[in-house]
Write a protein that holds these residues in place. Structure first.
Motif, PDB file in Angstrom:
ATOM      1  N   LYS A 108       0.830  -1.209   0.000  1.00 28.16           N
ATOM      2  CA  LYS A 108       0.000   0.000   0.000  1.00 28.16           C
ATOM      3  C   LYS A 108       0.862   1.256   0.000  1.00 28.16           C
ATOM      4  CE  LYS A 108      -3.459  -2.339   2.892  1.00 28.16           C
ATOM      5  NZ  LYS A 108      -4.113  -2.324   4.236  1.00 28.16           N
ATOM      6  N   GLU A 109       1.868   1.283   0.854  1.00 29.12           N
ATOM      7  CA  GLU A 109       2.741   2.452   0.949  1.00 29.12           C
ATOM      8  C   GLU A 109       4.023   2.060   1.677  1.00 29.12           C
ATOM      9  OE1 GLU A 109       2.398   7.224   1.963  1.00 29.12           O
ATOM     10  OE2 GLU A 109       1.005   5.823   2.937  1.00 29.12           O
ATOM     11  N   TYR A 110       5.153   2.519   1.129  1.00 27.73           N
ATOM     12  CA  TYR A 110       6.443   2.238   1.735  1.00 27.73           C
ATOM     13  C   TYR A 110       7.381   3.390   1.406  1.00 27.73           C
ATOM     14  CZ  TYR A 110      10.926  -0.156   2.617  1.00 27.73           C
ATOM     15  OH  TYR A 110      12.181  -0.489   3.072  1.00 27.73           O
ATOM     16  N   ASN A 111       7.766   4.138   2.431  1.00 27.56           N
ATOM     17  CA  ASN A 111       8.574   5.334   2.229  1.00 27.56           C
ATOM     18  C   ASN A 111       9.892   5.247   2.975  1.00 27.56           C
ATOM     19  OD1 ASN A 111       6.368   6.565   0.831  1.00 27.56           O
ATOM     20  ND2 ASN A 111       5.460   7.110   2.796  1.00 27.56           N
ATOM     21  N   GLN A 112      10.875   6.029   2.507  1.00 32.04           N
ATOM     22  CA  GLN A 112      12.112   6.215   3.243  1.00 32.04           C
ATOM     23  C   GLN A 112      11.796   6.809   4.615  1.00 32.04           C
ATOM     24  OE1 GLN A 112      15.472   5.979   3.165  1.00 32.04           O
ATOM     25  NE2 GLN A 112      15.755   7.319   4.908  1.00 32.04           N
ATOM     26  N   ALA A 113      12.359   6.214   5.659  1.00 34.75           N
ATOM     27  CA  ALA A 113      12.125   6.723   7.006  1.00 34.75           C
ATOM     28  C   ALA A 113      12.755   8.098   7.171  1.00 34.75           C
ATOM     29  CB  ALA A 113      12.711   5.753   8.033  1.00 34.75           C
ATOM     30  N   ARG A 114      12.019   9.001   7.826  1.00 30.17           N
ATOM     31  CA  ARG A 114      12.564  10.322   8.118  1.00 30.17           C
ATOM     32  C   ARG A 114      13.179  10.308   9.516  1.00 30.17           C
ATOM     33  NH1 ARG A 114       8.089  14.688   6.659  1.00 30.17           N
ATOM     34  NH2 ARG A 114       6.741  13.369   7.949  1.00 30.17           N
ATOM     35  N   GLY A 115      13.509  11.490  10.046  1.00 33.66           N
ATOM     36  CA  GLY A 115      14.154  11.573  11.344  1.00 33.66           C
ATOM     37  C   GLY A 115      13.279  11.066  12.477  1.00 33.66           C
ATOM     38  N   HIS A 116      13.914  10.757  13.612  1.00 32.39           N
ATOM     39  CA  HIS A 116      13.211  10.209  14.769  1.00 32.39           C
ATOM     40  C   HIS A 116      12.058  11.076  15.247  1.00 32.39           C
ATOM     41  CE1 HIS A 116      16.604   7.294  16.223  1.00 32.39           C
ATOM     42  NE2 HIS A 116      16.014   6.901  15.114  1.00 32.39           N
ATOM     43  N   ALA A 117      12.167  12.385  15.089  1.00 33.46           N
ATOM     44  CA  ALA A 117      11.098  13.270  15.562  1.00 33.46           C
ATOM     45  C   ALA A 117       9.808  13.082  14.778  1.00 33.46           C
ATOM     46  CB  ALA A 117      11.551  14.727  15.486  1.00 33.46           C
ATOM     47  N   TYR A 118       9.864  12.402  13.634  1.00 32.13           N
ATOM     48  CA  TYR A 118       8.666  12.145  12.832  1.00 32.13           C
ATOM     49  C   TYR A 118       8.063  10.765  13.091  1.00 32.13           C
ATOM     50  CZ  TYR A 118       9.755  16.236   9.929  1.00 32.13           C
ATOM     51  OH  TYR A 118       9.991  17.506   9.476  1.00 32.13           O
ATOM     52  N   ALA A 119       8.600  10.026  14.049  1.00 33.91           N
ATOM     53  CA  ALA A 119       8.209   8.619  14.205  1.00 33.91           C
ATOM     54  C   ALA A 119       6.715   8.437  14.405  1.00 33.91           C
ATOM     55  CB  ALA A 119       8.975   7.996  15.368  1.00 33.91           C
ATOM     56  N   VAL A 120       6.111   9.234  15.290  1.00 33.83           N
ATOM     57  CA  VAL A 120       4.678   9.088  15.557  1.00 33.83           C
ATOM     58  C   VAL A 120       3.859   9.615  14.383  1.00 33.83           C
ATOM     59  CG1 VAL A 120       2.779   9.877  17.029  1.00 33.83           C
ATOM     60  CG2 VAL A 120       4.915   9.094  18.061  1.00 33.83           C
ATOM     61  N   LYS A 121       4.226  10.750  13.874  1.00 34.48           N
ATOM     62  CA  LYS A 121       3.493  11.352  12.750  1.00 34.48           C
ATOM     63  C   LYS A 121       3.462  10.415  11.546  1.00 34.48           C
ATOM     64  CE  LYS A 121       3.645  15.402   9.663  1.00 34.48           C
ATOM     65  NZ  LYS A 121       2.244  15.820   9.854  1.00 34.48           N
ATOM     66  N   ASP A 122       4.604   9.818  11.226  1.00 35.58           N
ATOM     67  CA  ASP A 122       4.677   8.994  10.021  1.00 35.58           C
ATOM     68  C   ASP A 122       3.927   7.675  10.165  1.00 35.58           C
ATOM     69  OD1 ASP A 122       6.094  10.940   8.756  1.00 35.58           O
ATOM     70  OD2 ASP A 122       8.043   9.957   8.859  1.00 35.58           O
ATOM     71  N   ILE A 123       3.938   7.073  11.340  1.00 36.55           N
ATOM     72  CA  ILE A 123       3.201   5.813  11.486  1.00 36.55           C
ATOM     73  C   ILE A 123       1.698   6.065  11.520  1.00 36.55           C
ATOM     74  CG2 ILE A 123       3.215   5.701  14.022  1.00 36.55           C
ATOM     75  CD1 ILE A 123       3.553   2.686  13.797  1.00 36.55           C
TER      76      ILE A 123
END
Length: 494
Positions: A108-123
């Motif tokens: 469905k979706e698979y992106n390059q992980a961003r910085g640790h501060a985005y962990a909650v937002k991105d999941i």
């Protein structure tokens, strides 16, 4: 007379030099005292931190240098050749992946992980975690995303209690992104392991946490999350498959022994494994690990500010900080080092693409074999080869660094992946001949992400609509409850 003038001039010169030297020494002494005071002030906490404090900004009051550098993980401008901090759509870059993960959330979706501060937002925002109507992921999926996790494990009384239930059920409690409380003891800042799965895996290997050296801990705090893992049934209990070793082969044997699979492939019907991000395991087979280098040495190099030495918490690719990371040991120029890394990654990526191309064709050809009337007995050994080929490919592909952490091992594993994939395709040719199917069989067009997703039956419009519904309803409620509970909600959490 001239001799007296000469002596008088020399006396004045000596006096002047003495004044300057004393002045400089005074400045130096003042600076030393000031710097010592800065160092001592770090031991005098502004405020006491609660054992399970999950708000990074609260820790930042006592440790402003670390916190300010941590906030730089919000920077998404660095672009490396294959990664960086930007958001990359890997399915668009490599449409083969959609076929490889047919029937699983990563398609469905698979992106390059961003910085640790985005962990909650991105999941929260990734389509894999679903929406209001479709939320298939277990609560265990939150485990690596927030210091709220150890707090909640303590609140619920056990890791098992935390792992139970669905991802959406725990959403209102998991608010603060990866940060201080994940790796440090409150007030002392000693490195600590807060995720039970790592301790449990090491104990099964005969290591107690008390035996870990400080240098080992500078990698193991990362290994709490940057590892391969699976959700053991029936409780979705987070488990690391390290009992037989860290290699791709040993973990494959572990999974085969317990007959575990993450999902059944929608096209080929193979019982599949999904590698997560086995960074620690791949790193452990490489030259840096053998030389005693820790993850933090390269990704969190030391900095000196004033009289204070601390680890840079702008956790990022060393390629964005070569002078402080690589050149501490390597004396080549920045450009030489960068090009060396790219040369290694180019070779790994070249072989990786060959592997995923072969595996994608194997899945599609297996689908055609089933349609042609292939039997379970005919397909079983073929599906086992496809499963193992994809596992080995994924063990390299899912790890960060594009194989750089251990290029020799990465290329070896990818080589065996290609061998197994091509062996499965050879056996499929025999099945086609047996069932009267002309070879090569005609395969669909999956040259773009959109074409591949349509072929495997994904309704992307419906998935995005359901995700938007989650973000506009549930997530808004989660943040309101969190703000009422903890008093603050930092902008980067939203």
């Amino acid at each position: 007379m001239s001799e007296q003038k000469s002596k008088k001039g020399l006396t004045v010169l000596i006096f002047g030099v003495t004044v300057i030297v004393v002045f400089i020494l005074g400045l130096f002494a003042s600076s030393v005292i000031e710097r010592r005071a800065e160092g001592v002030s770090r031991l005098q906490m502004v405020k006491k931190i609660d054992k399970w404090e999950s708000r990074n900004e609260v820790w930042g009051e006592n440790f402003p240098n670390e916190f300010e550098s941590y906030l730089k993980t919000l920077d998404t401008t660095f672009v490396s050749k294959y990664a960086g901090s930007i958001k990359r759509d890997y399915l668009a870059d490599y449409p083969n992946l959609v076929i490889l993960w047919a029937g699983y959330g990563f398609a469905k979706e698979y992106n390059q992980a961003r910085g640790h501060a985005y962990a909650v937002k991105d999941i929260r925002e990734i389509l894999r975690t679903g929406g209001v109507e479709d939320s298939p992921m277990p609560a265990t999926c939150w485990t690596c995303k927030s210091p709220d996790v150890p707090r909640l494990m303590d609140k619920l009384g056990s890791p098992k209690a935390f792992y139970s239930g669905s991802w959406i059920d725990k959403g209102e409690e998991i608010i603060n992104p990866i940060g201080c409380g994940d790796c440090h003891e409150a007030n002392t800042m000693n490195l600590t392991i807060t995720r039970p799965a790592l301790i449990e895996a090491m104990e099964r290997r005969g290591r107690k946490k008390e035996s870990f050296t400080h240098q080992e801990m500078r990698s193991l705090v990362c290994a709490q999350c940057h590892v391969e893992y699976y959700f053991a049934k029936p409780d979705n209990y987070l488990t690391f498959p390290w009992d037989k070793g860290f290699s791709a082969d040993s973990m494959e044997a572990y999974y085969d022994n317990i007959e575990f699979s993450d999902w059944t492939h929608k096209l080929s019907k193979a019982p599949m494994l999904k590698a997560q991000h086995p960074d620690y395991e791949l790193f452990m087979t490489g030259i840096h690990a053998r030389r005693g280098v820790a993850c933090a040495d390269c990704h969190m190099p030391y900095k000196v500010q004033g009289g204070v030495k601390y680890s840079d918490h702008h956790i990022q690719s060393p390629l964005n900080n070569i002078s402080n990371s690589c050149q501490v040991c390597h004396r080549e120029s920045e450009e030489e080092i960068r090009q060396t890394v790219f040369d290694i990654q180019d070779r790994v990526i070249e072989i990786r693409i060959l592997a995923e191309t072969s595996i994608a064709k194997a899945h599609l050809e297996a689908e055609q074999a089933w349609k042609a009337g292939a039997t379970e007995d005919e397909m079983k050994p073929i599906l086992k080869l496809i499963r193992n080929a994809q596992w080995r490919w994924d063990w390299v592909a899912a790890a960060n660094g594009a194989g750089f952490h251990s290029p020799v091992e990465a290329l070896r594993v990818l080589g065996t992946s290609i061998q197994k994939a091509e062996q499965s395709r050879g056996m499929l040719s025999v099945v086609f001949v047996k069932h009267g199917i002309n070879i090569p069989v005609k395969l669909p067009d999956y040259s773009t992400k959109e074409k591949a997703q349509k072929y495997i039956g994904l309704d992307m419009e419906a998935l995005r609509k359901d995700k938007d519904n989650l973000l506009k309803t549930k997530v808004v409620e989660w943040d309101k409850k969190a703000k009422a509970r903890q008093g603050t909600l930092m902008e980067y959490n939203k």
